[in-house]
Structure formats: structure tokens, C-alpha cells
Motif scaffolding. Structure first.
Motif, PDB file in Angstrom:
ATOM      1  N   GLU A  28       0.822  -1.209   0.000  1.00  0.00           N
ATOM      2  CA  GLU A  28       0.000   0.000   0.000  1.00  0.00           C
ATOM      3  C   GLU A  28       0.859   1.262   0.000  1.00  0.00           C
ATOM      4  N   GLU A  29       1.909   1.273   0.822  1.00  0.00           N
ATOM      5  CA  GLU A  29       2.753   2.465   0.908  1.00  0.00           C
ATOM      6  C   GLU A  29       3.500   2.721  -0.398  1.00  0.00           C
ATOM      7  N   LYS A  30       4.078   1.682  -0.982  1.00  0.00           N
ATOM      8  CA  LYS A  30       4.795   1.836  -2.248  1.00  0.00           C
ATOM      9  C   LYS A  30       3.847   2.215  -3.370  1.00  0.00           C
ATOM     10  N   ALA A  31       2.637   1.663  -3.372  1.00  0.00           N
ATOM     11  CA  ALA A  31       1.674   2.005  -4.411  1.00  0.00           C
ATOM     12  C   ALA A  31       1.266   3.471  -4.318  1.00  0.00           C
ATOM     13  N   ASN A  32       1.072   3.987  -3.108  1.00  0.00           N
ATOM     14  CA  ASN A  32       0.740   5.407  -2.959  1.00  0.00           C
ATOM     15  C   ASN A  32       1.874   6.298  -3.459  1.00  0.00           C
ATOM     16  N   GLU A  33       3.116   5.875  -3.214  1.00  0.00           N
ATOM     17  CA  GLU A  33       4.257   6.648  -3.701  1.00  0.00           C
ATOM     18  C   GLU A  33       4.306   6.664  -5.227  1.00  0.00           C
ATOM     19  N   ILE A  34       4.086   5.511  -5.854  1.00  0.00           N
ATOM     20  CA  ILE A  34       4.112   5.432  -7.319  1.00  0.00           C
ATOM     21  C   ILE A  34       2.980   6.268  -7.915  1.00  0.00           C
ATOM     22  N   ILE A  35       1.801   6.182  -7.323  1.00  0.00           N
ATOM     23  CA  ILE A  35       0.655   6.946  -7.834  1.00  0.00           C
ATOM     24  C   ILE A  35       0.911   8.439  -7.731  1.00  0.00           C
TER      25      ILE A  35
ATOM     26  N   ARG B 173      -4.503  -5.643  -4.672  1.00  0.00           N
ATOM     27  CA  ARG B 173      -5.329  -4.439  -4.611  1.00  0.00           C
ATOM     28  C   ARG B 173      -4.523  -3.162  -4.871  1.00  0.00           C
ATOM     29  N   PRO B 174      -3.367  -2.953  -4.233  1.00  0.00           N
ATOM     30  CA  PRO B 174      -2.579  -1.754  -4.581  1.00  0.00           C
ATOM     31  C   PRO B 174      -2.109  -1.744  -6.032  1.00  0.00           C
ATOM     32  N   SER B 175      -1.799  -2.925  -6.583  1.00  0.00           N
ATOM     33  CA  SER B 175      -1.353  -2.975  -7.973  1.00  0.00           C
ATOM     34  C   SER B 175      -2.479  -2.619  -8.932  1.00  0.00           C
ATOM     35  N   LEU B 176      -3.695  -3.006  -8.604  1.00  0.00           N
ATOM     36  CA  LEU B 176      -4.823  -2.645  -9.458  1.00  0.00           C
ATOM     37  C   LEU B 176      -5.068  -1.136  -9.446  1.00  0.00           C
ATOM     38  N   ALA B 177      -4.786  -0.473  -8.325  1.00  0.00           N
ATOM     39  CA  ALA B 177      -4.903   0.984  -8.288  1.00  0.00           C
ATOM     40  C   ALA B 177      -3.896   1.629  -9.238  1.00  0.00           C
ATOM     41  N   ILE B 178      -2.660   1.102  -9.263  1.00  0.00           N
ATOM     42  CA  ILE B 178      -1.655   1.611 -10.205  1.00  0.00           C
ATOM     43  C   ILE B 178      -2.079   1.316 -11.636  1.00  0.00           C
ATOM     44  N   TYR B 179      -2.637   0.143 -11.883  1.00  0.00           N
ATOM     45  CA  TYR B 179      -3.063  -0.242 -13.235  1.00  0.00           C
ATOM     46  C   TYR B 179      -4.147   0.695 -13.756  1.00  0.00           C
ATOM     47  N   ASP B 180      -5.118   1.036 -12.913  1.00  0.00           N
ATOM     48  CA  ASP B 180      -6.177   1.959 -13.340  1.00  0.00           C
ATOM     49  C   ASP B 180      -5.608   3.323 -13.702  1.00  0.00           C
ATOM     50  N   LEU B 181      -4.627   3.795 -12.934  1.00  0.00           N
ATOM     51  CA  LEU B 181      -4.008   5.082 -13.247  1.00  0.00           C
ATOM     52  C   LEU B 181      -3.221   5.014 -14.554  1.00  0.00           C
ATOM     53  N   LEU B 182      -2.529   3.910 -14.800  1.00  0.00           N
ATOM     54  CA  LEU B 182      -1.793   3.761 -16.055  1.00  0.00           C
ATOM     55  C   LEU B 182      -2.735   3.741 -17.254  1.00  0.00           C
ATOM     56  N   GLU B 183      -3.882   3.102 -17.113  1.00  0.00           N
ATOM     57  CA  GLU B 183      -4.843   3.057 -18.207  1.00  0.00           C
ATOM     58  C   GLU B 183      -5.376   4.448 -18.523  1.00  0.00           C
ATOM     59  N   GLN B 184      -5.585   5.273 -17.494  1.00  0.00           N
ATOM     60  CA  GLN B 184      -6.027   6.637 -17.748  1.00  0.00           C
ATOM     61  C   GLN B 184      -4.910   7.482 -18.353  1.00  0.00           C
ATOM     62  N   THR B 185      -3.678   7.267 -17.890  1.00  0.00           N
ATOM     63  CA  THR B 185      -2.558   8.070 -18.377  1.00  0.00           C
ATOM     64  C   THR B 185      -2.247   7.747 -19.833  1.00  0.00           C
TER      65      THR B 185
END
Length: 323
Positions: free
Chosen positions: A103-110, A137-149
């Protein structure tokens, strides 16, 4: 007679006061004059031992931060300043993911990707992966952001060493045609399990397991879209740990290309240094020249000598000005 008695009394009082003061000093921890010599000898011995224990080799001077520092010059500035290498890479739109994604690393990447989008939403972003694993779950949050970007800019992904689980899934989420891997890199596809032990009633545990299964099925559908493989094949392959080399990942559709050394290397001064092909069944060449005999440097022509110069120079160095 009275004067003699008065002097005797005052002397007695003075001697008694001095004795009381000496006892008070000892009770307060002040040094005893009789033991000062012994303490001086003991102090000298301790000082000599400390000198012998001090290392003669000087320790390396280190920076306050453990992160390497590199010089960086702000746009429009003539003065460079030292910043950590990660910050310098972020300014160049480059992101390195080399730790387990929780979770912490995913928030940093986002947060980093959002900052890059705020600076320039159309400039390309490069993401380098060397991920030992990731939570779903944290990886899916990054994936959704990548799809939008990806709707506004190109995202280049590169596998440097190992992408495990959701790390391989994120590496495949880059822009098609820009997904790469190094020749000796590996991919590991696997279904995600429980992020942490589940406690509670049996019904709650069953609901959590059903939820994990539902999200695994959803990840498999997204992976089928990214790779172009049928969903049945994805489900069959992910029943057990599924390892892929970089070449196999290209055939599987997980990435688009393997980064191999270019045949023409750019020299330091901007020239092409072609060393030819030194393997295979073809005729061996050096610098793409036709070779009749000899080996290395046999086709190198010697510089022409000046026939009209009869100077008696002893060497081929710089010409000597003669008066």
C-alpha cells in the motif's frame, strides 16, 4: 591570661572547621589528595590504551543521505545543484520500481505519476521494473491510473530483471509497441492469494476467499486483453506458477520486444564504430572491409610520408622549427 585562653579557643575552632570541611569534600565526591597520584597513573594508562584502540585507517566520508546524489541544473539556471538520483529521474519522466509493491509503495508510485501528469500530460513516461512481488489491490490501483494516463501520453515499460505476479501484469500494461525487456529478464505469472491472514467467523473467511477469487478472475480477463491470448489459456496457465523468459514473453504477447545490443555502436564523438560480425558461417570481416590476408589491422593503411621533406628529424613526432 584571658588573651591566651581566647587565642587557644580560636585555634581549636579553626582546626575543627578545617577537619569538617575536609570530610564534607570527601562526602561530596571530591578527589582525595592522597589518591591523586594513583588516579593520574590510571588515567595515563587509559589514555594509552585508547590511543592503541583508535583505528589508523580513515573512514570513508559519506553523504548524509543513502540515496546517490547527482548534479542537476534547473531550466534557465547556470548553477547546478545536487539532488538525489530518484528526483533527477522523475524530472526526466523516468520511474524505477524496484521494491515489493504494498500500500505504501503504491501510494508513492501513484503520487509520482500524478506529478508527472501535472507537469506535462502529453510527454512520454518510462517505467523500469525489477519487482520481486506485489499485492493485488494496490497494484490494481496503479493499473487503473496507467490506463487513464495512456489516453494522453505514451508509457514505456521495461523489465530489467524479474517481474513477479502483479509486477509482470503492470509491465504488460504499458503502451503496445513500447513494452520491452532485457535479454536475461524473466516473468512470473501467478494468481494472487490472501494479502494477510484472515480472522473472524467462518462465514467472513468464506466471503474473503470468494472476493479474492473474483478479483483473480478479473485480472485474468485484463491479462487476456493485454496479451491477446484466449481466456481459457490464461486460466490454464495460471493454475501453477508460469515462468516466461524474455523471448517467450514476446511470443506470449506480454511484451513487444527484447532490447538487444545494436550492431552499430555510437562512439564517444558521435561516429559509428562498426566492428563487424565475428560469428556465424559468413566470411569474417573487420570494419566491413574486404580482407585478402592478415588479421587485425591488416587493412589499415599507413599514413603517406612526405616525399619532398628531407629534414633529418630523428622521429616521426612534431616537426621542429629550425632557424
Amino acid at each position: 591570661m584571658r588573651a591566651f585562653l581566647l587565642i587557644s579557643t580560636l585555634s581549636a575552632l579553626w582546626i575543627g572547621g578545617a577537619a569538617f570541611s575536609f570530610q564534607n569534600q570527601q562526602s561530596n565526591g571530591l578527589p582525595d589528595p592522597s589518591s591523586l597520584g594513583q588516579k593520574a597513573v590510571f588515567s595515563n594508562n587509559i589514555h594509552a590504551q585508547h590511543k592503541m584502540s583508535v583505528p589508523t585507517r580513515r573512514e570513508t566520508i559519506k553523504m548524509p543521505s543513502q540515496t546517490p546524489m547527482v548534479p542537476w541544473k534547473a531550466p534557465g539556471s547556470d548553477i547546478a545543484q545536487f539532488v538525489d538520483i530518484n528526483s533527477a529521474m522523475y524530472r526526466d519522466r523516468t520511474l524505477m520500481i524496484n521494491k515489493f509493491i504494498d500500500e505504501e509503495k503504491a501510494n508513492e508510485i501513484i503520487s509520482i505519476i500524478l506529478w508527472m501528469r501535472s507537469q506535462d500530460e502529453r510527454r512520454d513516461i518510462s517505467i523500469y521494473f525489477n519487482v520481486p512481488g506485489a499485492l493485488m489491490r494496490p497494484s490494481l490501483a496503479i493499473y487503473d491510473l496507467l490506463e487513464q494516463t495512456k489516453q494522453t501520453c505514451t508509457i514505456e515499460t521495461v523489465n530489467l530483471g524479474l517481474c513477479t505476479g502483479m509486477g509482470a501484469f503492470l509491465c504488460a500494461a504499458g503502451t503496445k509497441g513500447k513494452r520491452s525487456a532485457m535479454p536475461n529478464s524473466r516473468f512470473l505469472l501467478q494468481r494472487a492469494g490472501l494479502d494477510q491472514p484472515v480472522r473472524g467467523q467462518a462465514v467472513d473467511i468464506v466471503l474473503e476467499v470468494k472476493n479474492i477469487k473474483m478479483w483473480n478472475d478479473r485480472v485474468e480477463k485484463e491479462l487476456s486483453k493485454l496479451t491477446g491470448q484466449p481466456l481459457e489459456k490464461i486460466q490454464n496457465d495460471l493454475k501453477r506458477d508460469f515462468y516466461l523468459s524474455s523471448d517467450e514473453a514476446v511470443q506470449y504477447g506480454l511484451i513487444d520486444q527484447v532490447l538487444l545490443p545494436a550492431p552499430l555502436k555510437r562512439a564517444a564523438r558521435g561516429k559509428n564504430a562498426d566492428l563487424g560480425a565475428f560469428e556465424g558461417d559468413e566470411e569474417q570481416k573487420y570494419q566491413n572491409r574486404e580482407t585478402n590476408s592478415g588479421g587485425w589491422g591488416s587493412q589499415q593503411q599507413a599514413p603517406p610520408r612526405d616525399q619532398g621533406n628531407d629534414d633529418d628529424d630523428d622521429d616521426d613526432g612534431p616537426k621542429i622549427m629550425k632557424g
